[in-house]
Design a protein around this motif. Sequence first.
Motif, mmCIF file in Angstrom:
data_model
loop_
_atom_site.group_PDB
_atom_site.id
_atom_site.type_symbol
_atom_site.label_atom_id
_atom_site.label_comp_id
_atom_site.label_asym_id
_atom_site.label_seq_id
_atom_site.Cartn_x
_atom_site.Cartn_y
_atom_site.Cartn_z
ATOM 1 N N GLN A 166 45.724 25.044 47.025
ATOM 2 C CA GLN A 166 46.514 24.511 48.205
ATOM 3 C C GLN A 166 45.584 23.289 48.799
ATOM 4 O O GLN A 166 46.010 22.246 49.163
ATOM 5 C CB GLN A 166 46.918 25.311 49.134
ATOM 6 N N LEU A 167 44.385 23.864 49.198
ATOM 7 C CA LEU A 167 43.407 22.751 49.592
ATOM 8 C C LEU A 167 43.209 21.783 48.731
ATOM 9 O O LEU A 167 42.776 20.501 49.071
ATOM 10 C CB LEU A 167 41.796 23.577 50.074
ATOM 11 N N LYS A 168 43.099 21.972 47.560
ATOM 12 C CA LYS A 168 42.817 21.032 46.514
ATOM 13 C C LYS A 168 44.051 19.783 46.603
ATOM 14 O O LYS A 168 43.564 18.736 46.269
ATOM 15 C CB LYS A 168 42.485 21.519 44.977
ATOM 16 N N VAL A 169 45.020 20.299 46.466
ATOM 17 C CA VAL A 169 46.464 19.550 46.713
ATOM 18 C C VAL A 169 46.314 18.585 47.787
ATOM 19 O O VAL A 169 46.568 17.289 47.945
ATOM 20 C CB VAL A 169 47.708 20.244 46.732
ATOM 21 N N GLU A 170 45.903 19.176 49.234
ATOM 22 C CA GLU A 170 45.641 18.384 50.274
ATOM 23 C C GLU A 170 44.595 17.396 50.042
ATOM 24 O O GLU A 170 44.711 16.083 50.465
ATOM 25 C CB GLU A 170 45.120 19.305 51.478
ATOM 26 N N ASP A 171 43.625 17.518 49.459
ATOM 27 C CA ASP A 171 42.557 16.660 49.120
ATOM 28 C C ASP A 171 43.142 15.530 48.099
ATOM 29 O O ASP A 171 42.686 14.290 48.325
ATOM 30 C CB ASP A 171 41.279 17.317 48.440
ATOM 31 N N THR A 172 43.789 15.788 47.311
ATOM 32 C CA THR A 172 44.411 15.013 46.329
ATOM 33 C C THR A 172 45.188 13.674 46.885
ATOM 34 O O THR A 172 45.215 12.700 47.174
ATOM 35 C CB THR A 172 45.079 15.417 45.233
ATOM 36 N N TRP A 173 46.022 14.538 47.979
ATOM 37 C CA TRP A 173 46.740 13.441 48.837
ATOM 38 C C TRP A 173 46.011 12.570 49.555
ATOM 39 O O TRP A 173 46.286 11.342 50.049
ATOM 40 C CB TRP A 173 47.792 14.420 49.756
ATOM 41 N N GLU A 174 44.973 13.059 50.375
ATOM 42 C CA GLU A 174 44.084 12.328 51.300
ATOM 43 C C GLU A 174 43.341 11.509 50.415
ATOM 44 O O GLU A 174 43.133 10.134 50.884
ATOM 45 C CB GLU A 174 43.205 13.197 51.868
#
Length: 371
Positions: A166-174
Amino acid sequence: MELAFLSPLYEHPGSWASAYVDTSVHTEDQQQRRHLSAEAVTRELARQGADEPTCRAVHEALERMRHAPEPYGRAVFARDGDVVLEVPLTRGPQGGEAYWGALPRVTPLLDLAGEDPLSLVARIDRTGARIELRSALLHEEAGRVTGRQWPMHRSKASDWSERHFQLKVEDTWEHNAREVAEALAACQEETGADLLILCGDERGRRSVHEQLPKALQDRAVETSRGKDSNLLPQEVEEIRAEHVRQRILAEVDRYRAARTPDEERRAAAVEGVPQLIEAAREHRLAELLIRPDAPDTHREVWIGEDPDQLAARCTELRDIGEQQAWPARADDALVRAAVVTNAPVVSLTPVLQDTGDEVAAGGLGALLRWK
């Protein structure tokens, strides 16, 4: 509104033909409609006393528009048998209008080709954005941003590995929002766009807004419309119109504050034709404010060959040594003086409902370069 593009109209004295034509109605018989409009404008110029070569030049210019994809209309200015300037309009006039006089009839341009902020519209999602460049007469793609495509979708975090994903997904969005913000900043620097309109995914547009350079964050506006919404073009126009309205209201506030006299009873703003004439003669106009339909705009003044030669009465020009004098409208004479001294001109039409009619007495006022 910066009017430096009108400078060619003031390089030579003499009588001018000014024509405004509406091309906003697109029907099967539009070519015939435009032909009839050209005929009517030419007849009106001749009725007002325009010479035949100038009438013919205007007529030919309008006839060439029969097949042109003009969305709103065009203004044409001619003298001595030649068309000197053609200006695309951003709003259609009411039918055809024609004027013949000692000066070009330019004041209608303030509303018909006036404030038109160049805007970057970013249609944002979490994978990137599509960027468009828009104005009243322009709609073109300005670039695409394709960010990271994986991982893109969060899952319910129930153990360490899923929370890590989930943190990786958030990092992709940012990361993708940062790429969009950088692309918008580069595009704004290249185009000089006045306004950035962010639409689409709520989180995406908010993140892009936050990552824009500080200098651009105040120029950015978010819209709740989806990136593919059919209502988006309408909202973009509403945002652009509001941007213009707020800018003019700020100028009105500045003008009102400048009218307050200092301890020496001198003000940094004036209103009314006599005071404006005096300021124009002395090259003190810093910004001219006009309500185009106000009483003083069509008041008769007298002009000489040079833009700073103007007076309320013909005898005043003779008193200062000017041998030639012609009657002219006050608004067009003052706009000429503003153009040749690089002073912007502001139409008060977009803010009348906010300010009332009496921003300036008679509808004409100016901020001064010095008191």
